[in-house]
Design an enzyme around this catalytic site. Structure first.
Site, PDB file in Angstrom:
ATOM      1  N   GLU A  87      43.670  42.647  33.268  1.00 40.02           N
ATOM      2  CA  GLU A  87      44.261  41.346  33.931  1.00 40.02           C
ATOM      3  C   GLU A  87      44.937  41.921  35.363  1.00 40.02           C
ATOM      4  O   GLU A  87      46.148  42.081  35.531  1.00 40.02           O
ATOM      5  CB  GLU A  87      45.114  40.624  33.099  1.00 40.02           C
ATOM      6  CG  GLU A  87      45.418  39.461  33.614  1.00 40.02           C
ATOM      7  CD  GLU A  87      46.456  38.675  33.000  1.00 40.02           C
ATOM      8  OE1 GLU A  87      46.953  37.363  33.100  1.00 40.02           O
ATOM      9  OE2 GLU A  87      46.996  39.207  31.739  1.00 40.02           O
ATOM     10  N   HIS A 126      44.635  33.603  37.539  1.00 35.95           N
ATOM     11  CA  HIS A 126      45.220  33.778  38.678  1.00 35.95           C
ATOM     12  C   HIS A 126      44.896  33.618  39.803  1.00 35.95           C
ATOM     13  O   HIS A 126      44.825  34.418  40.753  1.00 35.95           O
ATOM     14  CB  HIS A 126      46.040  35.215  38.513  1.00 35.95           C
ATOM     15  CG  HIS A 126      46.793  35.565  37.014  1.00 35.95           C
ATOM     16  ND1 HIS A 126      48.337  35.216  37.053  1.00 35.95           N
ATOM     17  CD2 HIS A 126      46.776  36.214  35.784  1.00 35.95           C
ATOM     18  CE1 HIS A 126      48.910  35.551  35.950  1.00 35.95           C
ATOM     19  NE2 HIS A 126      47.731  35.983  35.332  1.00 35.95           N
ATOM     20  N   ASP A 160      48.521  36.662  24.422  1.00 38.43           N
ATOM     21  CA  ASP A 160      49.033  37.022  25.842  1.00 38.43           C
ATOM     22  C   ASP A 160      50.527  37.545  25.415  1.00 38.43           C
ATOM     23  O   ASP A 160      51.660  37.488  26.152  1.00 38.43           O
ATOM     24  CB  ASP A 160      49.209  35.983  26.809  1.00 38.43           C
ATOM     25  CG  ASP A 160      49.568  36.420  28.301  1.00 38.43           C
ATOM     26  OD1 ASP A 160      49.201  37.713  28.423  1.00 38.43           O
ATOM     27  OD2 ASP A 160      49.992  35.531  28.906  1.00 38.43           O
TER      28      ASP A 160
END
EC number: 3.5.1.25
Length: 409
Positions: free
Chosen positions: A143, A211, A294
């Site tokens: 990520e 993001h 997460d």
């Protein structure tokens, strides 16, 4: 040994007095297992003239496919984004502890880090089958660091990167070999992203959008290039707007390739996503919803100061923040808690809640023939749950790998 004379002599386990999740329904049927796989009892009876060697009474519990977590940053003090003497032992610890949450497979996730971290850590997290030692590792989820500065969230700004200069070569220079990588989250508005998406998907790597400040058109073009996932929907992206819904608009877009299902992660911890937003996403596109934790290294540790990659994290109650800010920094909710909250918040069926944590992530990763279902021939990775969806036992390849204290009585 799979098939042949050796298999027919292998012991057959029959799980009775249970409801099994199969084909989107809870069925009052027995579950048959041999050699780590789900068995078709009709073939056993009629082709081999066999019965079970051992029966296990499940006390009326639900048997569902083992949960699959495709976004977990660590837990129990282990930070996957930190280089240590023995990265593998940290991964092994988390793999063992999440068995109690019903998780049988996972993707260890690294947040934005300097290149030297990727080069040291990635070779030490190989794909690994699950068993009594812990949940299986399906490959690493990277990520960042190819994400938006504006929507970086808890990712450190100093280590963000672009691939505008040399496209895929910049990716390889940053990460090193991609042999152990399963998912890469990137921002599709970055220059030359389509070349990178195509190159990653050509290697069998799932590309996720997140993001990001991408508008809907940029997101659709990314999906047309091969992206199939959205990282934690609603979080760290432009908010929904009726004239340009951004990445969120992919859930109902009519410009996706024919037959393509876009999947999206949801952190159903009661903190990251308002229940109304959960309901909107689920009702718009139920078959694409993938529950993710997460989870950060503070999972299982309680209040105090912890780390996530290059950042300090403060945990207060059920919330994790970047230290000194009110920026959310991952979750501390286990997967079974997310399943229960998702069920309560959306009013969906028990079957739908369980499939969001099992079948859908398996489909995302192209593993639905072996993981995420209790169909005949699939791996016998499953979780035993009571009527409140609390984990009573976890099985991998038909072997008991974790059991609740009360279930042992």
């Amino acid at each position: 040994m799979r098939g042949g004379q050796g298999t027919t002599r292998a012991p057959v386990l029959q799980f009775t007095n249970c409801r099994i999740l199969r084909g989107g329904a809870l069925l009052r049927e027995d579950l048959w297992v041999r050699e780590g796989r789900i068995l078709d009892p009709e073939k056993l009876f009629f082709d081999e003239r066999r019965v079970a060697d051992e029966q296990r009474d499940c006390g009326g519990c639900i048997l569902a496919p083992g949960f699959i977590d495709v976004q977990i940053n660590g837990g129990f003090g282990v930070d996957f984004s930190k280089t240590t003497e023995n990265v593998g032992s940290g991964v092994a610890l988390v793999a063992q502890r999440i068995l109690s949450h019903g998780v049988t497979s996972f993707c260890p996730t690294l947040v934005t880090s300097p290149p030297e971290i990727y080069h040291k850590v990635l070779p030490q997290i190989p794909v690994k089958s699950g068993g009594p030692h812990g949940a299986g590792v399906l490959g690493v989820h990277l990520e960042g660091p190819f994400i938006s500065q504006e929507k970086r969230g808890a990712h450190p700004e100093a280590h963000l990167r672009s691939f505008e200069a040399r496209a895929f070569h910049d990716v390889l220079a940053t990460y090193g070999p991609l042999d152990n990588v399963r998912i890469v989250t990137l921002a599709p508005e970055l220059g030359r992203s389509h070349e990178v998406i195509q190159a990653l998907t050509a290697q069998g790597i799932c590309v996720s959008l997140g993001h990001s400040v991408a508008d809907l058109q940029a997101a659709e073009e990314a999906v047309q290039s091969g992206a199939t996932f959205i990282t934690h929907l609603f979080n760290a992206m432009l908010p929904f707007h009726h004239r340009d819904p951004g990445i969120v608009g992919l859930l109902t877009s009519d410009r996706l390739p024919p037959g393509r299902c876009i999947f999206y992660g949801m952190i159903a911890d009661g903190i990251h996503t308002n229940p109304a937003a959960l309901r909107i996403a689920y009702r718009a596109h139920p078959q694409g919803l993938v529950l993710v934790t997460d989870a950060v290294p503070a999972l299982g540790l309680g209040n105090g100061r912890h780390t996530l990659g290059q950042q300090d994290v403060e945990v207060d109650g059920l919330t994790a923040y970047v230290a000194g800010t009110k920026t959310l920094c991952g979750s501390i909710a286990p997967m079974d808690v997310c399943v229960r909250h998702f069920l309560q918040a959306t009013g969906c069926s028990v079957e739908a809640a369980l499939e969001a944590a099992s079948l859908h992530p398996a489909q995302l990763l192209g593993l639905e023939k072996s993981k995420g279902s209790l169909d005949f021939g699939a791996d016998a990775d499953f979780v035993v749950l009571d009527d409140t969806l609390r984990v009573q036992a976890t099985y991998i390849s038909g072997e008991l790998v974790w059991q609740a204290e009360e279930a042992r009585l």
